[in-house]
Write a protein that holds these residues in place. Structure first.
Motif, PDB file in Angstrom:
ATOM      1  N   ILE A 258       0.727  -1.008  -0.003  1.00  0.00           N
ATOM      2  CA  ILE A 258       0.096   0.016   0.111  1.00  0.00           C
ATOM      3  C   ILE A 258       1.040   1.285   0.036  1.00  0.00           C
ATOM      4  CG2 ILE A 258      -2.088   1.240   1.004  1.00  0.00           C
ATOM      5  CD1 ILE A 258      -2.586  -1.651   0.295  1.00  0.00           C
ATOM      6  N   ALA A 259       1.118   1.825  -1.294  1.00  0.00           N
ATOM      7  CA  ALA A 259       1.852   2.808  -1.298  1.00  0.00           C
ATOM      8  C   ALA A 259       1.316   4.156  -0.900  1.00  0.00           C
ATOM      9  CB  ALA A 259       2.248   3.339  -2.621  1.00  0.00           C
ATOM     10  N   LEU A 260       0.084   4.292  -0.837  1.00  0.00           N
ATOM     11  CA  LEU A 260      -0.881   5.500  -0.592  1.00  0.00           C
ATOM     12  C   LEU A 260      -2.168   5.349   0.095  1.00  0.00           C
ATOM     13  CD1 LEU A 260      -1.509   8.622  -0.744  1.00  0.00           C
ATOM     14  CD2 LEU A 260      -2.360   8.193  -2.826  1.00  0.00           C
ATOM     15  N   GLU A 261      -2.461   5.696   1.543  1.00  0.00           N
ATOM     16  CA  GLU A 261      -3.605   5.345   2.196  1.00  0.00           C
ATOM     17  C   GLU A 261      -4.525   6.613   2.470  1.00  0.00           C
ATOM     18  OE1 GLU A 261      -5.209   2.772   5.806  1.00  0.00           O
ATOM     19  OE2 GLU A 261      -3.018   2.397   4.834  1.00  0.00           O
ATOM     20  N   HIS A 262      -5.504   7.004   2.063  1.00  0.00           N
ATOM     21  CA  HIS A 262      -6.039   8.297   2.235  1.00  0.00           C
ATOM     22  C   HIS A 262      -7.230   8.041   2.819  1.00  0.00           C
ATOM     23  CE1 HIS A 262      -6.710  12.637   2.413  1.00  0.00           C
ATOM     24  NE2 HIS A 262      -8.117  12.432   1.692  1.00  0.00           N
ATOM     25  N   ARG A 263      -7.836   8.301   3.935  1.00  0.00           N
ATOM     26  CA  ARG A 263      -9.074   8.142   4.701  1.00  0.00           C
ATOM     27  C   ARG A 263      -9.615   9.530   5.384  1.00  0.00           C
ATOM     28  NH1 ARG A 263      -9.489   2.344   7.148  1.00  0.00           N
ATOM     29  NH2 ARG A 263      -7.348   1.500   6.560  1.00  0.00           N
ATOM     30  N   GLY A 264     -10.849   9.413   5.543  1.00  0.00           N
ATOM     31  CA  GLY A 264     -11.433  10.678   6.150  1.00  0.00           C
ATOM     32  C   GLY A 264     -11.898  11.696   5.148  1.00  0.00           C
ATOM     33  N   LEU A 265     -12.194  11.188   3.788  1.00  0.00           N
ATOM     34  CA  LEU A 265     -12.540  12.004   2.757  1.00  0.00           C
ATOM     35  C   LEU A 265     -14.044  12.655   3.164  1.00  0.00           C
ATOM     36  CD1 LEU A 265     -11.327  12.955   0.245  1.00  0.00           C
ATOM     37  CD2 LEU A 265     -12.887  11.326  -0.841  1.00  0.00           C
ATOM     38  N   SER A 266     -14.156  14.025   3.057  1.00  0.00           N
ATOM     39  CA  SER A 266     -15.392  14.568   3.361  1.00  0.00           C
ATOM     40  C   SER A 266     -16.449  14.231   2.444  1.00  0.00           C
ATOM     41  CB  SER A 266     -15.223  16.119   3.207  1.00  0.00           C
ATOM     42  OG  SER A 266     -14.079  16.673   4.021  1.00  0.00           O
ATOM     43  N   ASP A 267     -17.675  14.398   2.983  1.00  0.00           N
ATOM     44  CA  ASP A 267     -18.985  13.915   2.297  1.00  0.00           C
ATOM     45  C   ASP A 267     -18.977  14.781   0.904  1.00  0.00           C
ATOM     46  OD1 ASP A 267     -19.854  12.096   4.449  1.00  0.00           O
ATOM     47  OD2 ASP A 267     -20.345  13.807   5.390  1.00  0.00           O
ATOM     48  N   VAL A 268     -18.645  16.064   0.827  1.00  0.00           N
ATOM     49  CA  VAL A 268     -18.641  16.870  -0.215  1.00  0.00           C
ATOM     50  C   VAL A 268     -17.151  17.298  -0.345  1.00  0.00           C
ATOM     51  CG1 VAL A 268     -19.501  18.579  -1.728  1.00  0.00           C
ATOM     52  CG2 VAL A 268     -20.964  17.607  -0.144  1.00  0.00           C
ATOM     53  N   PRO A 269     -16.345  16.441  -1.134  1.00  0.00           N
ATOM     54  CA  PRO A 269     -14.794  16.651  -1.051  1.00  0.00           C
ATOM     55  C   PRO A 269     -14.474  17.862  -1.999  1.00  0.00           C
ATOM     56  CG  PRO A 269     -15.016  14.465  -1.776  1.00  0.00           C
ATOM     57  CD  PRO A 269     -16.613  15.031  -1.758  1.00  0.00           C
ATOM     58  N   ASN A 270     -13.290  18.559  -1.380  1.00  0.00           N
ATOM     59  CA  ASN A 270     -12.998  19.869  -2.023  1.00  0.00           C
ATOM     60  C   ASN A 270     -11.659  19.535  -2.839  1.00  0.00           C
ATOM     61  OD1 ASN A 270     -10.728  20.727  -0.383  1.00  0.00           O
ATOM     62  ND2 ASN A 270     -12.677  20.706   1.035  1.00  0.00           N
ATOM     63  N   PHE A 271     -11.283  20.059  -3.632  1.00  0.00           N
ATOM     64  CA  PHE A 271      -9.868  19.788  -4.277  1.00  0.00           C
ATOM     65  C   PHE A 271      -8.696  19.834  -3.484  1.00  0.00           C
ATOM     66  CE2 PHE A 271      -5.995  21.018  -6.745  1.00  0.00           C
ATOM     67  CZ  PHE A 271      -5.907  19.953  -7.654  1.00  0.00           C
ATOM     68  N   ASN A 272      -8.656  20.921  -2.515  1.00  0.00           N
ATOM     69  CA  ASN A 272      -7.401  20.933  -1.573  1.00  0.00           C
ATOM     70  C   ASN A 272      -7.223  19.524  -0.585  1.00  0.00           C
ATOM     71  OD1 ASN A 272      -6.913  23.663  -2.221  1.00  0.00           O
ATOM     72  ND2 ASN A 272      -8.320  24.638  -0.520  1.00  0.00           N
ATOM     73  N   GLU A 273      -8.419  18.804  -0.359  1.00  0.00           N
ATOM     74  CA  GLU A 273      -8.452  17.421   0.431  1.00  0.00           C
ATOM     75  C   GLU A 273      -7.489  16.614  -0.311  1.00  0.00           C
ATOM     76  OE1 GLU A 273     -11.937  16.026   2.536  1.00  0.00           O
ATOM     77  OE2 GLU A 273     -12.825  17.469   1.358  1.00  0.00           O
ATOM     78  N   ILE A 274      -7.468  16.449  -1.563  1.00  0.00           N
ATOM     79  CA  ILE A 274      -6.851  15.566  -2.370  1.00  0.00           C
ATOM     80  C   ILE A 274      -5.481  16.096  -3.345  1.00  0.00           C
ATOM     81  CG2 ILE A 274      -8.768  14.109  -2.564  1.00  0.00           C
ATOM     82  CD1 ILE A 274      -8.815  14.749  -5.584  1.00  0.00           C
ATOM     83  N   ARG A 275      -5.363  17.515  -2.998  1.00  0.00           N
ATOM     84  CA  ARG A 275      -3.907  18.098  -3.471  1.00  0.00           C
ATOM     85  C   ARG A 275      -2.605  17.387  -3.294  1.00  0.00           C
ATOM     86  NH1 ARG A 275      -3.248  23.015  -5.506  1.00  0.00           N
ATOM     87  NH2 ARG A 275      -5.384  23.834  -4.608  1.00  0.00           N
ATOM     88  N   GLN A 276      -2.543  16.980  -1.988  1.00  0.00           N
ATOM     89  CA  GLN A 276      -1.500  16.319  -1.611  1.00  0.00           C
ATOM     90  C   GLN A 276      -1.593  14.851  -2.193  1.00  0.00           C
ATOM     91  OE1 GLN A 276       1.072  17.753  -0.095  1.00  0.00           O
ATOM     92  NE2 GLN A 276       2.248  15.853  -0.408  1.00  0.00           N
ATOM     93  N   VAL A 277      -2.729  14.159  -2.323  1.00  0.00           N
ATOM     94  CA  VAL A 277      -2.722  12.904  -2.706  1.00  0.00           C
ATOM     95  C   VAL A 277      -2.170  12.808  -4.108  1.00  0.00           C
ATOM     96  CG1 VAL A 277      -4.407  11.124  -3.568  1.00  0.00           C
ATOM     97  CG2 VAL A 277      -4.807  12.241  -1.225  1.00  0.00           C
ATOM     98  N   LEU A 278      -2.629  13.506  -5.027  1.00  0.00           N
ATOM     99  CA  LEU A 278      -2.188  13.871  -6.388  1.00  0.00           C
ATOM    100  C   LEU A 278      -0.705  14.301  -6.467  1.00  0.00           C
ATOM    101  CD1 LEU A 278      -5.248  15.910  -7.564  1.00  0.00           C
ATOM    102  CD2 LEU A 278      -4.812  13.400  -7.951  1.00  0.00           C
ATOM    103  N   LYS A 279      -0.392  15.037  -5.543  1.00  0.00           N
ATOM    104  CA  LYS A 279       1.280  15.081  -5.580  1.00  0.00           C
ATOM    105  C   LYS A 279       2.028  13.887  -5.319  1.00  0.00           C
ATOM    106  CE  LYS A 279       1.374  20.185  -4.386  1.00  0.00           C
ATOM    107  NZ  LYS A 279       1.579  21.297  -3.147  1.00  0.00           N
ATOM    108  N   THR A 280       1.607  13.247  -4.518  1.00  0.00           N
ATOM    109  CA  THR A 280       2.196  11.860  -4.036  1.00  0.00           C
ATOM    110  C   THR A 280       2.135  10.882  -4.968  1.00  0.00           C
ATOM    111  OG1 THR A 280       1.674  12.345  -1.555  1.00  0.00           O
ATOM    112  CG2 THR A 280       2.288  10.144  -2.439  1.00  0.00           C
ATOM    113  N   VAL A 281       0.854  10.716  -5.818  1.00  0.00           N
ATOM    114  CA  VAL A 281       0.724   9.817  -6.921  1.00  0.00           C
ATOM    115  C   VAL A 281       1.779  10.438  -7.869  1.00  0.00           C
ATOM    116  CG1 VAL A 281      -0.825   9.440  -8.848  1.00  0.00           C
ATOM    117  CG2 VAL A 281      -1.525   9.463  -6.345  1.00  0.00           C
ATOM    118  N   ILE A 282       1.975  11.459  -8.398  1.00  0.00           N
ATOM    119  CA  ILE A 282       2.782  11.881  -9.505  1.00  0.00           C
ATOM    120  C   ILE A 282       4.269  11.649  -9.209  1.00  0.00           C
ATOM    121  CG2 ILE A 282       3.670  13.816 -11.009  1.00  0.00           C
ATOM    122  CD1 ILE A 282       0.753  14.795 -10.885  1.00  0.00           C
ATOM    123  N   SER A 283       4.451  12.000  -7.897  1.00  0.00           N
ATOM    124  CA  SER A 283       5.928  11.988  -7.477  1.00  0.00           C
ATOM    125  C   SER A 283       6.434  10.131  -7.255  1.00  0.00           C
ATOM    126  CB  SER A 283       6.150  12.409  -6.089  1.00  0.00           C
ATOM    127  OG  SER A 283       5.395  11.827  -4.962  1.00  0.00           O
TER     128      SER A 283
END
Length: 305
Positions: free
Chosen positions: A138-163
């Motif tokens: 499991i290279a990335l594990e993100h929990r606790g996503l909001s009921d209505v997600p906003n972009f800032n919540e997954i910004r770091q996820v996307l940076k990690t994915v690309i890196s």
């Protein structure tokens, strides 16, 4: 046969359960309406950036790009495959998570993926827990996503994915998520995200319609970029990947709320049915008890005569 007290206790317990499931259904329905209102505008933005990248591909802008300066287009031999799996953190959503796991496993079978040549990137606890127990990395594990997600919540996820891709933690990345169709139906979809090649972009294109008409965008026969194509693509392509992932997360979250609402509605209906059966059982048992008591009283009166 169960005693009257046992039946009465079960009726009370089932009524309390029904109150909970009915309340959860209303909450999920409210969340579904909220996310549908909040994400309408983003789908328009996502469609337009897909159109821009598609036009760049059609005009061969990527053909002569140096992959060393743009790692996302570097199509290297696939030794390890990354799977970005979007599930929920909790249960009580019907077959929502099971369908995603099934779709992911089918993709693994199709591409001969094993724990040795596969990396899991999980948005949502169910997917992370499922594959962690089965020995996957499991290279990335993100929990606790909001009921209505906003972009800032997954910004770091996307940076990690690309890196991770740039660091060659995996050589190709596929996204698996639930696509919302309506309140009663969703469809599990897979999209290849990386590397960004012409075939991958073509595969990710979605025929979207607005007011029953297919949307079209005027394009020029050529693009002129300043300062150069690589600099422009270094800005546009990450936005393209971000739009795909964020739109999929919004789509999946919408499907999750719909699945939760449907599951709680079914649970409430089942509780209603059980209460009716228990009421009937209680009434029959009560009638039987009364009949027995009357028979005993009559028998006693006869014995006294």
């Amino acid at each position: 046969m169960a005693s009257l007290q046992d039946i009465k206790r079960r009726i009370g317990s089932t009524k309390k359960t029904r109150q909970i499931t009915s309340a959860m259904q209303m909450v999920s329905t409210a969340k579904l309406s909220q996310i549908q209102r909040s994400t309408t505008g983003y789908h328009e933005y996502a469609y337009r950036i897909k159109a821009v990248v598609s036009h760049l591909i059609e005009n061969h802008v990527l053909d002569n790009v140096d992959s060393s300066h743009l790692p996302m287009v570097d199509a290297r031999p696939v030794k390890k495959t990354g799977l970005l799996v979007v599930t929920s953190d909790r249960g009580l959503v019907g077959s929502y998570n099971a369908n995603i796991i099934k779709k992911t496993n089918a993709l693994m079978k199709e591409k001969n993926l094993t724990p040795e040549n596969t990396v899991i990137l999980a948005i949502g606890g169910n997917g992370a827990d499922f594959y962690k127990k089965r020995g996957f990395t499991i290279a990335l594990e993100h929990r606790g996503l909001s009921d209505v997600p906003n972009f800032n919540e997954i910004r770091q996820v996307l940076k990690t994915v690309i890196s991770l891709y740039e660091a060659e933690a995996f050589d190709a990345l596929h996204l698996v998520y639930n696509h919302f169709i309506n309140r009663l139906q969703s469809d599990q979809q897979t999209i290849q995200l990386l590397p960004l090649t012409k075939d991958v972009v073509e595969q990710a294109k979605i025929d979207e319609k607005k007011d029953g008409q297919e949307q079209t965008f005027e394009t020029k026969s050529a693009y002129y970029s300043e300062p150069d194509s690589t600099a422009v693509l270094n800005v546009v392509l990450p936005q393209y990947i971000q739009s795909l992932v964020f739109e999929a997360v919004l789509d999946a979250k919408t499907a999750e709320h719909a699945a939760s609402s449907t599951a709680m509605s079914s649970a409430t209906d089942s509780a209603d049915d059980l209460i009716r059966r228990l009421d009937l059982q209680y009434n029959r048992a009560r009638q039987s008890q009364i009949t027995t008591e009357i028979t005993e009283i009559t028998g006693g009166m006869v014995a006294l005569e």
